[in-house]
Write a protein that holds these residues in place. Sequence first.
Motif, mmCIF file in Angstrom:
data_model
loop_
_atom_site.group_PDB
_atom_site.id
_atom_site.type_symbol
_atom_site.label_atom_id
_atom_site.label_comp_id
_atom_site.label_asym_id
_atom_site.label_seq_id
_atom_site.Cartn_x
_atom_site.Cartn_y
_atom_site.Cartn_z
ATOM 1 N N ARG A 178 41.543 35.649 46.226
ATOM 2 C CA ARG A 178 42.785 35.826 45.472
ATOM 3 C C ARG A 178 42.775 34.933 44.238
ATOM 4 O O ARG A 178 42.323 33.787 44.295
ATOM 5 C CB ARG A 178 43.975 35.453 46.364
ATOM 6 C CG ARG A 178 45.331 35.620 45.687
ATOM 7 C CD ARG A 178 46.454 35.385 46.658
ATOM 8 N NE ARG A 178 46.452 33.978 47.091
ATOM 9 C CZ ARG A 178 47.262 33.492 48.034
ATOM 10 N NH1 ARG A 178 48.101 34.293 48.662
ATOM 11 N NH2 ARG A 178 47.211 32.223 48.365
ATOM 12 N N LYS A 179 43.279 35.480 43.139
ATOM 13 C CA LYS A 179 43.407 34.688 41.906
ATOM 14 C C LYS A 179 44.789 34.935 41.347
ATOM 15 O O LYS A 179 45.257 36.073 41.324
ATOM 16 C CB LYS A 179 42.411 35.168 40.846
ATOM 17 C CG LYS A 179 40.981 34.812 41.112
ATOM 18 C CD LYS A 179 40.113 35.317 39.976
ATOM 19 C CE LYS A 179 38.660 34.987 40.283
ATOM 20 N NZ LYS A 179 37.774 35.328 39.197
ATOM 21 N N GLU A 180 45.418 33.857 40.838
ATOM 22 C CA GLU A 180 46.730 34.027 40.230
ATOM 23 C C GLU A 180 46.535 34.361 38.751
ATOM 24 O O GLU A 180 46.222 33.481 37.953
ATOM 25 C CB GLU A 180 47.579 32.767 40.404
ATOM 26 C CG GLU A 180 49.010 33.015 40.020
ATOM 27 C CD GLU A 180 49.916 31.830 40.359
ATOM 28 O OE1 GLU A 180 49.510 30.978 41.170
ATOM 29 O OE2 GLU A 180 51.022 31.787 39.802
ATOM 30 N N ASP A 182 47.911 37.359 35.462
ATOM 31 C CA ASP A 182 48.845 38.456 35.188
ATOM 32 C C ASP A 182 48.096 39.794 35.194
ATOM 33 O O ASP A 182 46.868 39.832 35.294
ATOM 34 C CB ASP A 182 49.628 38.216 33.887
ATOM 35 C CG ASP A 182 48.743 38.264 32.646
ATOM 36 O OD1 ASP A 182 47.654 38.874 32.698
ATOM 37 O OD2 ASP A 182 49.144 37.677 31.620
ATOM 38 N N HIS A 205 46.266 44.387 42.508
ATOM 39 C CA HIS A 205 47.092 43.344 41.900
ATOM 40 C C HIS A 205 48.549 43.623 42.247
ATOM 41 O O HIS A 205 49.053 44.717 41.990
ATOM 42 C CB HIS A 205 46.892 43.336 40.383
ATOM 43 C CG HIS A 205 47.543 42.168 39.713
ATOM 44 N ND1 HIS A 205 48.854 42.190 39.299
ATOM 45 C CD2 HIS A 205 47.075 40.934 39.402
ATOM 46 C CE1 HIS A 205 49.156 41.009 38.753
ATOM 47 N NE2 HIS A 205 48.096 40.225 38.814
ATOM 48 N N ASN A 208 51.583 39.513 40.802
ATOM 49 C CA ASN A 208 51.340 38.081 40.599
ATOM 50 C C ASN A 208 49.887 37.688 40.831
ATOM 51 O O ASN A 208 49.362 36.818 40.159
ATOM 52 C CB ASN A 208 52.206 37.242 41.554
ATOM 53 C CG ASN A 208 53.682 37.501 41.335
ATOM 54 O OD1 ASN A 208 54.163 37.426 40.210
ATOM 55 N ND2 ASN A 208 54.392 37.848 42.400
ATOM 56 N N HIS A 209 49.289 38.314 41.798
ATOM 57 C CA HIS A 209 47.945 37.912 42.200
ATOM 58 C C HIS A 209 46.969 39.081 42.152
ATOM 59 O O HIS A 209 47.333 40.218 42.472
ATOM 60 C CB HIS A 209 47.947 37.368 43.632
ATOM 61 C CG HIS A 209 48.657 36.060 43.758
ATOM 62 N ND1 HIS A 209 49.982 35.980 44.092
ATOM 63 C CD2 HIS A 209 48.218 34.786 43.582
ATOM 64 C CE1 HIS A 209 50.344 34.701 44.128
ATOM 65 N NE2 HIS A 209 49.304 33.952 43.814
#
Lengths: 352, 490
Positions: A178-180, A182, A205, A208-209
Amino acid sequence: MADLANDIHAQVQDALQRQQPLAIQGSNSKSFYGNPCEAQVLEVSGHSGILHYEPAELVLTARAGTSLQTIHQCLHVHGQMLGFEPPAFGEQATLGGTIACNLSGPRRPYAGAARDFVLGCRIINGHGQIMQFGGEVMKNVAGYDVSRLMAGAMGTLGVLLDISIRVIPRPQQEFTIRKEVDTDKALQVIARWSQRPMPISAACHDGNHLYFRLSGNESALKSAHNKMGGDLVGEDGDMWVRLREHTHTFFDVDRPLWRLSVPPNTPMLAVDGKTFLDWGGAQRWLVSTSSADSIRRITTRAGGHATLYRNGPRQEDAFQPLPAPMLQIQQQLKQAFDPQHILNPGRMYKAL
Amino acid sequence: MRVQNSIDKKQLLDRLSRILDSDSILHEAEDLRPYECDGLSAYRRLPLVVTLPETIDQVQTIVRICHEQRIPVIARGAGTGLSGGALPREDAVLLSLARLNKIIAVDPQQRLASVQPGVRNLAISEAVAEHGLYYAPDPSSQIACTIGGNVAENSGGVHCLKYGLTVHNISRLKIVTIDGELLTIGSHALDSPGYDLLALMTGSEGMLGIIVEITVKLLPIPERAQVIMAAFDDVEQAGHAVGNIIADGIIPAGLEMMDNPAIRAAEDFVHAGYPVDAAAILLCELDGTNEEVSEQVMRVRSLLTNNAATQITTAANEAERQKLWKGRKAAFPAVGRIAPDYYCMDGTIPRSKLAWVLRRISELSDEYQLPVANVFHAGDGNLHPLILYDANKPGELENTETLGGRILELCIEAGGTITGEHGVGIEKIDQMCIQFDEQELQQFHAIKAAFDPLSLLNPGKAVPTLHRCAEFGAMHVHGGQLPHPELERF
């Protein structure tokens, strides 16, 4: 577990004689999908049971009424699975309904859609004839590809009796990272990693993530994770199930839910509402009260199409209207299979 | 299938010359000669006229003219097809798409390439290699064959077990319909509304429309590919090994088998290092990430050992890998060296029936006194028996075709199909009568009529008339019964 082919056949022939349209029904788990079809119900879920499964041949043949659950269990024992990871939308969902709707889950961009896995089928067409196309072998180019044509035809060309599908080995392991970021950034990241030989089996996506699912052996996954970065999301494989089955909180709405199918790295479309990207950006779930016309216009301009998936006003077409020359060919094709419009009339398009 | 008309050739040439340069219209016998056959050279016919358009507009106009004059149209790519799908007719225009040969656009981000139909299969992979991408389907004729022909035949190749056939690797088509309209099928999204015409068009052998543009899907070139060769004393044992590899959860990128006559011919020709005394060899290619390939090589080697392989060789480097493949890729021409002529068959069978099918082929080979070498896409069950014969011996071609027909019928009996990747064309049209019943064939004709009601697109190919089946049946079907009616054909 019963062979009801003769019984179903007799009902189709009887309906044909009486000019009585039929609404084909498995477990009725997809009644929300497509347009309503006011017709006499043709119950097919009783026609069930796995007919043939040869793990070493990667092929399973089952009656259309066989539940996905039964098939998953059977494949699981042999370390295999359905490559298109179909959503069920109900515990009793059948193989026939899944293929008729051509439903595929998060693995779709990396492994293929339901239609890609169909190898053969036995159907009853609108003349009340039982026919068989394709087979149980991977490569088969004898005659037109009628079996794949059945995938996504919503039962308007034939009643599915038996279906042969290709199955795939279950990956040894799966990681979710997971990556935060946009949405715009997420689309770039997906495009970048999709051009490289990475063991990606899903990308979504949630607003948010960004999530990637990686599938393969442990060392390959660790190496991919090192390259791609992001946080390892423990045992949260369930996230993909919730996305697939629409049990994720995103889908907990009574406003119209749209499915936008677009080229994967299309920038975010200027439509009001909230969006969840799946299929690496190629399938976008949109909750929006904007007009169907505007949603369809914007999606079409992006090279895609929009389906009103759930909670739509009843008078609104579920599927994107077809351009006239395309509709004409599709009507002629309907004519070739079901000239009396006995099978699921109007379920997909009013004219089919 | 005869089109009832008296063709006004002069009027046709006159109209064509208004839209095409004179070097794009061929109509003298000596100019037509190169087009008299495709890769199935046993059948030859001169076309009425050959047209070589360079634009979609020209294709549309040619088709419109033919439609108005009720003249059949036969599309042709590179002419490498093996089933006579592009065999001309004396009353038909042959529409060559060879000059529509531009790569229109490559989109590395979306991993798509839009190309014209006359682009060669291999040229696509070459053009996108700089982006680390390639086009997966790789028919053995990929140096020469065109992508338009690949779509028409739903071509496969060595790598289709893992990466699929043409139908799995295309995203959008533009076709010209028989009334000259341009129709877009599919899109650059992953699906499109309505019926799946992309699936229907793929493999339709030029019977439903003329393909004028194709968007293909591209894949990242795998990090690593490794090939293992294993030899066996017994064909059946090699077949078991294939099943065990797949049942173990490994999908090799390629999994090929050759029997002893094919091994000897190939070794003699290219010296790939094959053991000439083996009953069969397997070539197993594994690709993917470095880590994955390393692990799979270990697992496959151990599976092969457990399945009584008499020799196992892993290519130590790229040169060795290419060398091992060279023998397989040269198998057809290699067989061509040991006999004046050979006839390549293309059935698919469930792999579990391999030993039985090979035994029956060997019996039939004895019965007809014609040697057969077998090359087999073992992973997906696609068998290519090569019948060796001499066309100069009176009756031997006919004998060969009869044996070929018997082999295809054997494939159906085993639960398989008469064609895995070469198409029906004119070659296997009689065997279609065995694989499909009257209703199913009528359904095919109805599908064709939905696109081409006058039957002007490649008439007489791919789907037999019921009349033809009745005549064929008089020779092969006894008492109206299919051979082995108890066998499910699924």
